[in-house]
Motif scaffolding. Structure first.
Motif, PDB file in Angstrom:
ATOM      1  N   GLN A 120      56.424  27.581  23.954  1.00 38.02           N
ATOM      2  CA  GLN A 120      57.932  27.094  23.735  1.00 38.02           C
ATOM      3  C   GLN A 120      58.312  26.103  25.094  1.00 38.02           C
ATOM      4  N   ALA A 123      56.853  22.644  24.536  1.00 40.91           N
ATOM      5  CA  ALA A 123      57.454  22.120  23.228  1.00 40.91           C
ATOM      6  C   ALA A 123      58.775  21.427  23.751  1.00 40.91           C
ATOM      7  N   ARG A 197      58.643  25.089   8.093  1.00 45.40           N
ATOM      8  CA  ARG A 197      58.204  25.783   9.375  1.00 45.40           C
ATOM      9  C   ARG A 197      57.831  24.723  10.625  1.00 45.40           C
ATOM     10  N   ASP A 199      57.185  22.571  13.469  1.00 48.14           N
ATOM     11  CA  ASP A 199      57.334  22.169  14.939  1.00 48.14           C
ATOM     12  C   ASP A 199      56.229  21.642  15.374  1.00 48.14           C
ATOM     13  N   LEU A 240      60.647  14.395  14.750  1.00 51.74           N
ATOM     14  CA  LEU A 240      59.879  15.249  15.778  1.00 51.74           C
ATOM     15  C   LEU A 240      58.979  14.571  16.408  1.00 51.74           C
TER      16      LEU A 240
END
Ligand SMILES: Nc1ncnc2c1ncn2[C@@H]1O[C@H](COP(=O)(O)OP(=O)(O)OP(=O)(O)O)[C@@H](O)[C@H]1O
Ligand SMILES: [Mg+2]
Length: 393
Positions: A120, A123, A197, A199, A240
């Protein structure tokens, strides 16, 4: 994400490797070594995102080792496994650059939670405001894939940027083959299918990593019969990608669809690629009209003459006059070098770094990277001089 594991406890190494491999997306274990001392040379070419170090394997030299690792692999997060839980020890570990200290014996639950936290953190902290460039061609076979793929590679090597090349030729795209011989396990179609989903971890596990700073998201192996590749999906992927890569280079080729218009809407620069021929000129003029009616300003568009020759059928002046726009980039004609590069699946800079085409890419990258960047002055030397340090200033 990829990792080094350092421990002389083989069971611990196996446990950590297994925990990394069963995650979604998996963490690739680049190497699991009992000691850095004698095996140190081997992994230095790799670029780990994560180093998991068992402090009990280095009782006398843990701090020293940590400092060396932090210096050697500045991009890597360090996770230390240690039975010492004293505040002094924890503080000195953090000072040496350690992000997580986990108690030994290692609990899989602790490790999993720490890996979640790190993923996390990575990211969010690695977010950038990347530039998106889309390559379109005035005519089929103009060299769009070759130029887009090689600019992407050159930006990563010479510009030291993190670059993603996206092949949006949804019918039989082949951009990955121009820079790599790795068969893609996942493609753009898989990413679109898993869009709910999506990411950065999923995106990164779907690309071919040509080098630590250059990745390719390959085109689907077959045309898209069920239209998984919707404009919304493509836009989500691009948004993204631009937060995590300095440059997102898109090979759009010749196709025009709702998805490609959405790409162009989300693009900072459109590179319109053409050769010095009348059909190319007509195609370019037509595209410029379409771009005008889509509301794109001329500053968003860069004209590129590929296979440029001073003796070409049309002069630069004629092309510029008819299109009412300057040619921003010229890539010289060098069929032998271009063909060799494509046939071998090796970027041209790697294959023939002092050929005319490589020089044109170096010059282009030089102009693209921020003039205040310290890497700028070194680009030309880095490419054309085998041992830059030995050159007199
Ligand atoms: N600067 C160059 N000099 C000489 N030959 C070149 C150059 N650029 C590309 N080529 C040649 O042009 C051919 C087509 O290149 P490429 O596949 O990149 O075109 P494309 O526009 O992507 O084609 P398509 O429309 O099929 O997608 C290749 O064989 C390549 O060797
Ligand atoms: Mg192509």
């Amino acid at each position: 994400m990829n990792a080094f594991i350092l421990s002389n406890d083989s069971e611990l190494r196996a446990l950590v490797s297994r925990m990394c491999s069963i995650r979604t997306p998996a963490i690739t274990v680049l190497t699991a070594l009992p000691s850095m001392q004698k095996d140190f040379a081997a992994p230095l070419t790799a670029h780990p995102d994560l180093m998991i170090i068992d402090a009990s394997s280095f009782p006398d030299s843990a701090t020293n080792l940590l400092e060396r690792m932090a210096e050697k692999f500045p991009q890597a997060s360090i996770m230390l496994l240690s039975s010492d839980r004293s505040p002094e020890y924890l503080i000195s570990a953090m000072r040496a650059g350690v992000r997580e200290v986990l108690p030994l014996p290692l609990s899989p639950v602790d490790l999993d939670a720490a890996l979640d936290r790190l993923s996390q953190k990575m990211a969010t902290t690695q977010q950038v405001d990347g530039k998106v460039m889309a390559f379109v061609s005035a005519k089929g076979g103009a060299g769009t894939t070759f130029v887009a793929a090689n600019l992407a590679h050159a930006l990563s090597v010479l510009g030291q940027k993190r670059v993603l090349l996206v092949d949006l030729n949804t019918a039989f795209g082949n951009a990955a083959l121009y820079v790599s011989d790795v068969k893609p396990l996942r493609t753009l179609a898989d990413v679109c299918r898993d869009i709910h989903r999506l990411d950065i971890n999923l995106l990164e596990s779907s690309v071919i990593r040509v080098s630590p700073s250059f990745s390719v998201l390959a085109a689907p192996p077959e045309p898209d019969p069920v239209e998984d590749l919707s404009p919304d999906h493509i836009e989500t992927i691009l948004q993204l990608a631009r937060r995590h890569y300095d440059f997102v280079i898109i090979d759009l080729g010749r196709q025009f669809s709702a998805a490609s218009v959405r790409v162009l809407d989300n693009t900072d620069t459109i590179v319109l690629l053409m050769q010095q021929s009348l059909p190319d000129l007509r195609g370019a003029r037509h595209l410029l009209e379409i771009f005008g009616s889509l509301g794109y300003r001329r500053e968003k568009i860069q004209l590129l003459l590929n296979r440029y020759e001073g003796s070409g059928a049309l002069t630069v002046g004629e092309v510029e006059r008819i299109l009412e726009q300057k040619i921003a980039i010229r890539i010289p004609n060098n069929f032998e070098a271009a063909n060799e590069s494509i046939n071998q699946g090796t970027p041209i800079l790697q294959l023939a770094r002092s050929c005319t085409i490589s020089k044109a890419f170096a010059d282009w990258v030089n102009r693209m990277v921020d003039s205040s960047s310290p890497v700028k002055a070194g680009i030309i030397r880095r490419i054309f001089v085998r041992n830059p340090d030995s050159v007199s200033q």
